[in-house]
Design a protein around this motif. Structure first.
Motif, short mmCIF file in Angstrom:
data_model
loop_
_atom_site.label_atom_id
_atom_site.label_comp_id
_atom_site.label_asym_id
_atom_site.label_seq_id
_atom_site.Cartn_x
_atom_site.Cartn_y
_atom_site.Cartn_z
N PRO A 3 0.79 -1.10 0.05
CA PRO A 3 0.07 0.01 0.01
C PRO A 3 0.72 1.28 0.02
CG PRO A 3 -0.12 -1.01 2.03
CD PRO A 3 0.67 -2.03 1.19
N ASP A 5 3.22 1.75 -2.06
CA ASP A 5 3.99 1.75 -3.37
C ASP A 5 4.05 3.11 -4.11
OD1 ASP A 5 5.08 0.92 -5.83
OD2 ASP A 5 3.23 1.00 -6.51
N MET A 72 -8.68 0.33 -8.69
CA MET A 72 -7.46 -0.02 -9.41
C MET A 72 -7.65 0.67 -10.85
SD MET A 72 -5.23 -0.60 -7.49
CE MET A 72 -3.86 -1.02 -8.75
N ARG A 96 -4.30 3.08 -3.54
CA ARG A 96 -3.62 1.75 -3.18
C ARG A 96 -3.85 1.16 -1.71
NH1 ARG A 96 -0.96 -1.40 -6.11
NH2 ARG A 96 0.70 -1.94 -4.66
N TYR A 100 -5.73 -2.16 -1.06
CA TYR A 100 -4.91 -3.17 -0.28
C TYR A 100 -5.89 -3.60 1.14
CZ TYR A 100 -1.31 -5.29 2.61
OH TYR A 100 -0.45 -6.12 3.54
#
Length: 187
Positions: A3, A5, A72, A96, A100
């Motif tokens: 998460p 990233d 996403m 994210r 997640y």
């Protein structure tokens, strides 16, 4: 799937993600079909309590999976329209983390509930072989406690669904009264 990233994968991997997301509705249709086959196979032996939890958890699993995929997909589309803005942004961090948490906390828990109720129904109605039901219990326990540690845990549920599907297909083709196979005369 991390998460935290930074989103650098969007530059090179967004095409692969878009392809996967476009295939997901077909997986959803297949899962609906799977639910229908299980309910048809249960027939009159269906326990109303477990059948309600079974159907509800299956529908919740699929609905949350679609919500995560939509998030996403929105991220990929936002990157396509403003590729220099999104990496490292608060929007990327939110989507994210949202995806997640949705996948690791809620989707996998609903998959575990589905496996437990299906396994319970399988034992009481001989829906599948007992060993498949006990394997479902073990896999569900792992999904409940082990999903935060291993990303490959996402393969457990589809693998179990495939195992149940192959068993039912084999049983319907060759028949086995011991496992509640359903034979219909379509004449």
């Amino acid at each position: 799937m991390d998460p935290r990233d930074t989103g650098l994968w969007l530059k090179e991997g967004s095409g692969n993600v878009s392809l996967a997301l476009s295939l997901l509705p077909f997986a959803g249709i297949a899962f609906f079909w799977f639910l229908g086959v299980l309910r048809d196979r249960l027939g009159e032996k269906e326990d109303k309590f477990f059948a309600t939890v079974f159907l509800g958890s299956g529908l919740m699993f699929l609905g949350m999976m679609f919500v995560a995929a939509t998030a996403m997909g929105a991220l990929v589309q936002a990157h396509a329209s403003t590729p220099d803005v999104l990496p490292g942004s608060a929007t990327l961090a939110f989507v994210r983390a949202f995806t997640y948490d949705l996948m690791h906390i809620y989707v996998l828990k609903m998959a575990a509930v589905f496996m437990v109720t299906t396994s319970t129904l399988a034992i009481s109605t001989q829906l599948t072989a007992r060993w498949i039901a006990f394997l479902g219990y073990a896999f569900a326990a792992f999904l409940l406690v082990g999903n935060a540690y291993l990303d490959w845990v996402f393969f457990i549920f589809p693998s179990w669904v495939l195992l149940v599907s192959v068993f039912i297909l084999r049983d319907n083709l060759w028949g086995s009264a011991a496992h509640g196979s359903v034979r219909r005369d379509n004449s």
